[in-house]
Design an enzyme around this catalytic site. Structure first.
Site, short mmCIF file in Angstrom:
data_model
loop_
_atom_site.label_atom_id
_atom_site.label_comp_id
_atom_site.label_asym_id
_atom_site.label_seq_id
_atom_site.Cartn_x
_atom_site.Cartn_y
_atom_site.Cartn_z
N LEU A 129 2.52 10.78 5.93
CA LEU A 129 1.77 10.18 4.84
C LEU A 129 2.21 10.84 3.52
CD1 LEU A 129 -1.85 9.95 6.31
CD2 LEU A 129 -0.06 8.21 6.30
N ASP A 130 2.74 10.02 2.63
CA ASP A 130 3.10 10.48 1.30
C ASP A 130 1.86 10.34 0.42
OD1 ASP A 130 5.75 10.85 2.14
OD2 ASP A 130 6.25 8.77 1.67
N VAL A 131 1.40 11.45 -0.12
CA VAL A 131 0.07 11.49 -0.75
C VAL A 131 0.17 11.96 -2.20
CG1 VAL A 131 -2.21 12.57 -0.64
CG2 VAL A 131 -1.03 11.94 1.48
N TYR A 142 0.66 6.70 -0.61
CA TYR A 142 1.66 5.82 -1.23
C TYR A 142 2.77 5.53 -0.23
CZ TYR A 142 -0.07 6.14 -6.06
OH TYR A 142 -0.83 6.01 -7.20
N ASN A 172 2.93 14.84 3.08
CA ASN A 172 3.94 15.10 2.06
C ASN A 172 3.30 14.91 0.68
OD1 ASN A 172 6.33 15.53 0.72
ND2 ASN A 172 7.32 13.66 1.43
#
Length: 257
Positions: A129-131, A142, A172
């Site tokens: 998970l890109d946060v 995102y 991330n």
């Protein structure tokens, strides 16, 4: 005894390795096959490759390159980028990859986690998970290299992913990416508090002390970094590096007491 893992995280772009800052301005840092060979010699815990072109360009995973990476590696490999189906995942596992990282596809179809886990086992299914921080507090997931907001709260979503069968979560932090000023400890705390599966954190490491701070607080955790292991010195000269066993033992000291 279970130990924390220190994991180099490498970005694939146009078949080369790059490093970004806040998911922007990719800088070429070398050849991925050569990097694997160097990390073999340094006896790293695990190595993660993320293809940052696959999802944004709607491409299939580069199976030829993945097979070359797996054939060269003497350490566990995690691959992420462009995986949308069970069939793609099985093909990649067949090439010798130990873990598959899912990202954008899971936002569109969370059941994909369960479908792949049922075939290969939860331990091999990772969700990245890109946060990013929200303007007025909180966090949001995102996709598409940090360009597309999803409206998803990562603290709630990781709990759902665990129930669906994810074996590990990689968080991330987009705001910390490539900045080398330390991890987002607040974000790590919030995620670690609500899940029981393994957690790996990425984004912000500028020194081994940054890695040590996370391990001091959370014990058995995966601590990943990009810039820390491909750059050296204040001018960011490209030099692949990794802590020696003695240096790692120093970092692990709190956990091993």
């Amino acid at each position: 005894m279970l130990r924390p893992r220190i994991i180099p995280s490498l970005l694939l772009h146009d078949k080369g390795l790059v490093k970004t800052v806040n998911f922007k301005t990719p800088k070429y840092v070398g050849d991925p096959i050569n990097a694997v060979r160097i990390f073999n010699e340094k006896e790293v815990d695990e190595l993660a490759f993320f293809d940052i072109d696959a999802t944004t360009l709607n491409k299939e995973p580069d199976y030829v390159l993945i097979e070359k990476l797996a054939n060269q590696s003497r350490m566990p490999l995690c691959y992420g980028g462009g995986v949308k189906t069970v069939e793609q995942a099985q093909k990649i596992f067949g090439l010798g990859i130990e873990k598959i990282a899912l990202s954008s596809a899971v936002i569109q179809n969370p059941q994909l986690v369960t479908q792949i886990a049922d075939r290969v086992g939860s331990q091999s299914v990772i969700v990245v998970l890109d946060v990013k921080k929200k303007l007025f507090g909180g966090y949001e997931v995102y996709t598409h290299n940090g360009k597309k907001a999803t409206g998803i709260n990562p603290i709630k979503f990781v709990q759902e992913l665990e129930q669906l069968g994810a074996g590990e979560i990689i968080i991330n932090a987009i705001d910390q990416d490539g900045v080398m000023k330390g991890y987002d400890i607040n974000l790590i705390d919030k995620i670690a508090e609500v899940i029981s599966i393994p957690l790996t954190v990425l984004g912000g490491a500028g020194s081994m002390r940054d890695v040590e701070k996370v391990i001091e607080k959370h014990g058995v955790i995966g601590v990943a970094a990009g810039s820390l292991f491909v750059f050296k010195g204040p001018y960011k000269a490209v030099l692949i590096n990794y802590p020696t066993q003695k240096e790692k033992n120093t970092v692990f000291k709190i956990h091993l007491k």
